[in-house]
Design a protein around this motif. Structure first.
Motif, short mmCIF file in Angstrom:
data_model
loop_
_atom_site.label_atom_id
_atom_site.label_comp_id
_atom_site.label_asym_id
_atom_site.label_seq_id
_atom_site.Cartn_x
_atom_site.Cartn_y
_atom_site.Cartn_z
N GLY A 136 -10.16 -4.53 0.26
CA GLY A 136 -10.55 -3.78 1.46
C GLY A 136 -12.06 -3.70 1.61
O GLY A 136 -12.60 -3.91 2.70
N SER A 173 -5.06 -1.40 3.70
CA SER A 173 -4.74 -1.84 2.33
C SER A 173 -3.79 -0.87 1.66
O SER A 173 -2.81 -1.27 1.00
CB SER A 173 -6.04 -1.96 1.51
N LEU A 174 -4.10 0.43 1.79
CA LEU A 174 -3.24 1.46 1.21
C LEU A 174 -1.83 1.40 1.80
O LEU A 174 -0.82 1.52 1.08
CB LEU A 174 -3.84 2.84 1.43
N PHE A 216 -7.83 -2.30 -3.26
CA PHE A 216 -8.99 -1.52 -2.81
C PHE A 216 -10.24 -2.40 -2.74
O PHE A 216 -11.01 -2.36 -1.78
CB PHE A 216 -9.24 -0.35 -3.75
N PHE A 219 -9.48 -0.04 4.80
CA PHE A 219 -9.07 0.63 3.57
C PHE A 219 -7.67 1.25 3.74
O PHE A 219 -6.80 1.15 2.85
CB PHE A 219 -10.10 1.71 3.23
N ASP A 273 -6.05 -1.45 -7.62
CA ASP A 273 -7.52 -1.56 -7.63
C ASP A 273 -7.98 -2.84 -6.94
O ASP A 273 -9.00 -2.87 -6.25
CB ASP A 273 -8.06 -1.52 -9.07
#
Length: 415
Positions: free
Chosen positions: A398, A356-357, A395, A353, A392
């Motif tokens: 992820g 990804s961010l 996310f 996660f 989105d």
């Protein structure tokens, strides 16, 4: 005029609140010092005999060691002795005289009644002699349990008729011996005793011992009742202790399969297993310290009681305990593995996660600030593509990647 009397002796294993901590034995340096301190803290009128360490194998006609903790006697009742052993067991030896006009059944009942009453009378003094001394000693190696301190627990009582050889010639005594041994394992012993080819019958509950005169050509022939009674006391102790171990093992197994207190169950299983194994070690160890006659007689008595089957049954219960402990250990390992897996999954989720961010943040910053890639000939297609992807969606990607990693882990683990 008093009725003619018979000499008899009863042997009764009882529960003894006095015990020694698990693992303490005659090889421990503090063993004899501990027992003698216990005797010193008692009022000597209680008749506790002190223990002494002796050199092994220095006398072929006597036992090399005594595995009793002590011998307890009350001076007012010299006919009653309490042989105190480890494992919270004592054996009461009680000499009494009986009316020889009674039948075999009546004599057995009289022995039971008189012995039970004698033990009940002496038991408060027996308990009192230890209660204060154990408190004064203040040692965790000596224990005094609170079980059966008000009322004695008698496991059973066996009775022995004692005859001199010349008394066996009486017809009434011969008939009594036959009736006395009628329902034992070896009723034929009666004829052998009467004919003079055998001096004892020690099989089951009812016993007979003959005091033989010393043979002129055999100075090592046992005479008197003592060698036989001493051996029977040992046999009763070993059998009772093994029965106790088996009972404790059964209780531990019951708790293991029915109790929800797993930590307490594991401790009880482990302790009962060690207790049973230590008793078996103590039995085999003590055999080598007995004089030859007593060792052979002890083996014969215990063989008649199927003692080996009792030990084997205990061994099977030890295996059940070990198996149950292993099961609990495996369950704990599985729970630990699950927790580890859960932690790894959680960490991997946050890592993916976070990746990804980071990619989304970095790619958009690169696209909005061209000066950051001034060394590149053309803008990065990969970063441009990620920068244009909806947040989105990243996310969700992820989450999907984490799920795929979990599926892959499960597949590999299953293989």
């Amino acid at each position: 005029m008093e009725s003619p009397s018979l000499k008899a002796c009863t042997i009764s294993p009882i529960y003894s609140p006095l015990g020694i901590a698990l693992g303490v034995n005659q090889s421990s340096p503090e063993y004899y010092e501990l027992l003698n301190k216990l005797a010193d803290h008692n009022d000597f009128s209680s008749g506790i005999h002190k223990a002494h360490q002796q050199q092994d194998y220095n006398n072929i006609t006597a036992d090399a060691r005594d595995n009793r903790l002590m011998l307890w006697q009350d001076p007012t009742k010299p006919e009653l002795k309490i042989h105190v052993f480890a494992n919270n067991i004592a054996v009461v030896e009680y000499e009494l005289k009986l009316d020889q006009n009674l039948s075999a059944l009546q004599l057995a009942n009289e022995c039971q009644v008189k012995t039970t009453q004698a033990i009940a009378d002496i038991y408060p003094s027996f308990i009192a002699s230890f209660t204060e001394s154990v408190a004064k000693l203040n040692s965790n190696r000596v224990t005094l349990t609170k079980q059966h301190v008000d009322k004695p627990k008698i496991y059973w009582t066996t009775q022995t008729l004692l005859f001199a050889r010349h008394e066996v010639q009486h017809k009434a005594h011969q008939a009594l011996i036959k009736n006395w041994l009628k329902y034992t394992d070896c009723p034929d012993d009666a004829d052998k005793i009467i004919s003079g080819t055998q001096s004892y019958s020690l099989t089951w509950l009812n016993y007979v011992v003959i005091d033989e005169p010393l043979a002129p050509d055999d100075e090592h022939q046992p005479t008197g009742y003592a060698p036989y009674l001493e051996t029977m006391i040992l046999a009763q102790y070993f059998y009772t202790a093994q029965e106790n171990c088996n009972t404790i093992l059964k209780q531990a197994i019951d708790g293991a399969y029915n109790s929800k207190k797993l930590n307490e169950v594991s401790k009880n299983l482990a302790k009962s297993r060690v207790l049973a194994r230590l008793h078996q070690v103590d039995y085999n160890e003590h055999l080598k310290y007995l004089k030859r006659f007593k060792r052979k007689l002890l083996a014969k008595i215990l063989s008649g009681w199927d003692f080996e089957n009792l030990i084997e049954n205990g061994q099977r219960m030890i295996e059940i305990c070990s198996s149950r402990l292993q099961e609990e250990d495996n369950k704990r390992r599985e729970r630990s593995t699950v927790m580890t897996d859960l932690l790894l999954v959680t960490l991997s989720f946050f890592t993916v996660f976070e990746l990804s961010l980071y990619l989304t943040e970095f790619s958009r910053e690169m696209m909005s600030r061209p000066a950051l890639d001034y060394n590149d000939e053309t803008p990065s297609f990969f970063l441009k593509f990620i920068a244009e992807v909806d947040a989105d969606f990243m996310f969700g990607f992820g989450f999907l990647l984490t799920f795929l990693l979990i599926v892959l882990y499960k597949f590999i683990k299953a293989k």
